[in-house]
Design a protein around this motif. Sequence first.
Motif, mmCIF file in Angstrom:
data_model
loop_
_atom_site.group_PDB
_atom_site.id
_atom_site.type_symbol
_atom_site.label_atom_id
_atom_site.label_comp_id
_atom_site.label_asym_id
_atom_site.label_seq_id
_atom_site.Cartn_x
_atom_site.Cartn_y
_atom_site.Cartn_z
ATOM 1 N N SER A 104 53.885 43.622 39.110
ATOM 2 C CA SER A 104 53.322 42.831 40.204
ATOM 3 C C SER A 104 52.076 43.504 40.769
ATOM 4 O O SER A 104 51.125 42.818 41.147
ATOM 5 C CB SER A 104 54.365 42.565 41.281
ATOM 6 O OG SER A 104 54.629 43.754 41.954
ATOM 7 N N SER A 105 52.026 44.840 40.770
ATOM 8 C CA SER A 105 50.817 45.436 41.366
ATOM 9 C C SER A 105 49.606 45.207 40.459
ATOM 10 O O SER A 105 48.526 44.916 40.949
ATOM 11 C CB SER A 105 51.023 46.902 41.751
ATOM 12 O OG SER A 105 51.115 47.695 40.629
ATOM 13 N N VAL A 106 49.775 45.295 39.136
ATOM 14 C CA VAL A 106 48.634 45.042 38.248
ATOM 15 C C VAL A 106 48.148 43.604 38.425
ATOM 16 O O VAL A 106 46.960 43.344 38.635
ATOM 17 C CB VAL A 106 49.012 45.296 36.764
ATOM 18 C CG1 VAL A 106 47.911 44.786 35.835
ATOM 19 C CG2 VAL A 106 49.258 46.770 36.519
ATOM 20 N N LEU A 107 49.092 42.664 38.381
ATOM 21 C CA LEU A 107 48.680 41.258 38.450
ATOM 22 C C LEU A 107 48.089 40.904 39.821
ATOM 23 O O LEU A 107 47.132 40.142 39.924
ATOM 24 C CB LEU A 107 49.853 40.329 38.089
ATOM 25 C CG LEU A 107 50.327 40.440 36.629
ATOM 26 C CD1 LEU A 107 51.531 39.539 36.368
ATOM 27 C CD2 LEU A 107 49.199 40.115 35.636
ATOM 28 N N ARG A 108 48.629 41.500 40.866
ATOM 29 C CA ARG A 108 48.118 41.214 42.209
ATOM 30 C C ARG A 108 46.699 41.774 42.383
ATOM 31 O O ARG A 108 45.782 41.055 42.802
ATOM 32 C CB ARG A 108 49.059 41.806 43.262
ATOM 33 C CG ARG A 108 48.636 41.559 44.713
ATOM 34 C CD ARG A 108 49.695 42.028 45.695
ATOM 35 N NE ARG A 108 50.357 43.265 45.285
ATOM 36 C CZ ARG A 108 49.816 44.477 45.378
ATOM 37 N NH1 ARG A 108 48.591 44.628 45.852
ATOM 38 N NH2 ARG A 108 50.484 45.538 44.981
ATOM 39 N N LEU A 109 46.556 43.050 41.999
ATOM 40 C CA LEU A 109 45.221 43.663 42.144
ATOM 41 C C LEU A 109 44.187 42.895 41.321
ATOM 42 O O LEU A 109 43.058 42.672 41.752
ATOM 43 C CB LEU A 109 45.262 45.133 41.703
ATOM 44 C CG LEU A 109 46.061 46.090 42.592
ATOM 45 C CD1 LEU A 109 46.196 47.465 41.924
ATOM 46 C CD2 LEU A 109 45.387 46.244 43.953
ATOM 47 N N TRP A 110 44.591 42.476 40.141
ATOM 48 C CA TRP A 110 43.668 41.751 39.252
ATOM 49 C C TRP A 110 43.301 40.386 39.860
ATOM 50 O O TRP A 110 42.146 40.000 39.904
ATOM 51 C CB TRP A 110 44.330 41.595 37.874
ATOM 52 C CG TRP A 110 43.479 40.945 36.834
ATOM 53 C CD1 TRP A 110 42.188 41.251 36.533
ATOM 54 C CD2 TRP A 110 43.863 39.874 35.977
ATOM 55 N NE1 TRP A 110 41.737 40.464 35.524
ATOM 56 C CE2 TRP A 110 42.757 39.599 35.152
ATOM 57 C CE3 TRP A 110 45.027 39.144 35.797
ATOM 58 C CZ2 TRP A 110 42.782 38.612 34.170
ATOM 59 C CZ3 TRP A 110 45.053 38.177 34.818
ATOM 60 C CH2 TRP A 110 43.949 37.902 34.017
ATOM 61 N N ALA A 111 44.348 39.672 40.354
ATOM 62 C CA ALA A 111 44.094 38.348 40.935
ATOM 63 C C ALA A 111 43.153 38.463 42.138
ATOM 64 O O ALA A 111 42.267 37.632 42.337
ATOM 65 C CB ALA A 111 45.409 37.700 41.353
ATOM 66 N N GLU A 112 43.347 39.536 42.919
ATOM 67 C CA GLU A 112 42.475 39.722 44.088
ATOM 68 C C GLU A 112 41.023 39.933 43.676
ATOM 69 O O GLU A 112 40.098 39.545 44.382
ATOM 70 C CB GLU A 112 42.954 40.920 44.914
ATOM 71 C CG GLU A 112 44.161 40.593 45.799
ATOM 72 C CD GLU A 112 44.859 41.838 46.326
ATOM 73 O OE1 GLU A 112 45.972 41.676 46.852
ATOM 74 O OE2 GLU A 112 44.309 42.960 46.188
ATOM 75 N N SER A 113 40.825 40.570 42.512
ATOM 76 C CA SER A 113 39.448 40.895 42.118
ATOM 77 C C SER A 113 38.824 39.789 41.273
ATOM 78 O O SER A 113 37.623 39.763 41.080
ATOM 79 C CB SER A 113 39.428 42.214 41.330
ATOM 80 O OG SER A 113 39.911 41.976 40.040
ATOM 81 N N THR A 114 39.635 38.880 40.713
ATOM 82 C CA THR A 114 39.089 37.837 39.845
ATOM 83 C C THR A 114 39.081 36.531 40.609
ATOM 84 O O THR A 114 40.118 36.062 41.064
ATOM 85 C CB THR A 114 39.980 37.661 38.591
ATOM 86 O OG1 THR A 114 40.296 38.948 38.114
ATOM 87 C CG2 THR A 114 39.311 36.859 37.514
ATOM 88 N N LYS A 115 37.913 35.975 40.730
ATOM 89 C CA LYS A 115 37.837 34.778 41.566
ATOM 90 C C LYS A 115 38.270 33.530 40.798
ATOM 91 O O LYS A 115 39.046 32.721 41.277
ATOM 92 C CB LYS A 115 36.403 34.596 42.104
ATOM 93 C CG LYS A 115 35.996 35.730 43.040
ATOM 94 C CD LYS A 115 36.771 35.646 44.382
ATOM 95 C CE LYS A 115 36.610 36.898 45.215
ATOM 96 N NZ LYS A 115 37.714 37.847 45.064
ATOM 97 N N SER A 116 37.759 33.361 39.558
ATOM 98 C CA SER A 116 38.068 32.110 38.853
ATOM 99 C C SER A 116 39.055 32.369 37.726
ATOM 100 O O SER A 116 38.981 33.386 37.049
ATOM 101 C CB SER A 116 36.786 31.528 38.265
ATOM 102 O OG SER A 116 36.268 32.463 37.335
ATOM 103 N N ALA A 117 39.991 31.427 37.545
ATOM 104 C CA ALA A 117 40.965 31.577 36.472
ATOM 105 C C ALA A 117 40.453 30.924 35.202
ATOM 106 O O ALA A 117 40.004 29.790 35.220
ATOM 107 C CB ALA A 117 42.282 30.936 36.890
ATOM 108 N N GLU A 118 40.473 31.687 34.111
ATOM 109 C CA GLU A 118 40.014 31.172 32.823
ATOM 110 C C GLU A 118 41.232 30.888 31.947
ATOM 111 O O GLU A 118 42.310 31.415 32.202
ATOM 112 C CB GLU A 118 39.172 32.239 32.094
ATOM 113 C CG GLU A 118 38.103 32.900 32.918
ATOM 114 C CD GLU A 118 36.817 32.090 32.906
ATOM 115 O OE1 GLU A 118 36.657 31.275 31.979
ATOM 116 O OE2 GLU A 118 36.014 32.249 33.846
#
Length: 389
Positions: A104-118
């Motif tokens: 969850s920490s990897v996915l959360r940190l990543w989601a916070e830094s990535t604005k658009s979902a590809e």
Amino acid sequence: MRLADFILDQLEAILQEWENFARTLEPPGASMSTKELRNHAAVMLKGIAEDLRNPQSRDQEIAKSHGLEPASPQSQAGEHHGVARLESNFSIEQLVSEYRALRSSVLRLWAESTKSAEQTDIVDITRFNEAIDQLLAASVFSFAKAARKAQEAEKQRRNQFLAMLGHELRNPLSPISAAATILRMANSGDHTIINASNIIARQVTHMATLVDDLLDVSRVTRGIIEVRCEPLDLRSVIDDAVEQVLPQMQARAQAFSVAELREPVPVNGDRKRLVQVVSNLLTNAAKYTPQGGAIALRVDLDDERVALVVEDNGIGMAPDLIPHVFELFAQAERTPDRASGGLGLGLALVKSLVEHHGGKVSCHSDGPGRGSRFTVWLPRRQAAAAQGA
Ligand SMILES: Nc1ncnc2c1ncn2[C@@H]1O[C@H](COP(=O)(O)OP(=O)(O)OP(=O)(O)O)[C@@H](O)[C@H]1O
Ligand SMILES: [Mg+2]
């Protein structure tokens, strides 16, 4: 940013979160270093990131989702991590929590830094989840395997200790008993000394029985007990056992009955060991039945089996004791004075001796205060063999 790049770019931040979380799980009294808390995490994360960077074939994808991926540096790190956590006294639940927190920490940190979902992100997330699952499985398997191994080693140490204890305690008994006899003979007119030497002799016999049980149990647990079977009539085994235990029952004014058996009861068995089985059950019945209670022994026969039943109307057993009663050291709660004594060896011995004869044991009680019934089943010796008896 693609997930793989994000993991490598933010490795230190992710490791810091892993460490912080692991620190909350630290067993009491441990003060683990950063290195210990992060152990293997970097290898695992780098391995996952490298893997995510390579496209994977459909076969690889299916193999991974079935958990059949070949070993990799990160899966080996996962295995080592499981063993390391066991050695640091983490529980298996804590080990699992670590991976959940990492995921969850990897996915959360990543989601916070990535604005658009590809579209590619979905593939990355799926692959990342599979990779975490695989590492978790590797860690849990190795944790469980190492835990089993440690348990086995502990059991072996305990068995060796019991064997040694038995021998060490047995050695002085014969000289003590001989000395008591000499004392009695040398002072045949002195009642104080005769009484004292009788007490010594009686207590030494009691101790010898305890120690012999201990030695038998240690033989059983080390798998070296010997059972020498010969054709027997179970009635004579019962007679011998009753003779041993009857004085105890009489001392407690208990009514004892044996259902009369007109026909021989043919079994194959080791006389001494079967007497031990029956006398253990009768001793328990006498011990766990109050003064004036009743104890009954009967034998039921069918074509294939012989059932020996010992029943009493004594203190009975609680439902939670019954499934464990044949385990080594299992005993009901004792009063602080331990009035009934014993080490919890008797029934473990009974079970193992009966199983060495190809039989089985079971017990029943309607509950505390409502008596107990123990049943031993033995294979019946068949007629052709019986003629040779
Ligand atoms: N007939 C019985 N009635 C009630 N409880 C029993 C009976 N037989 C056994 N138990 C319970 O099962 C436990 C285990 O019995 P087991 O014979 O293995 O050990 P023990 O009698 O306590 O000690 P040991 O046999 O080593 O002297 C006993 O401590 C007692 O709590
Ligand atoms: Mg007993």
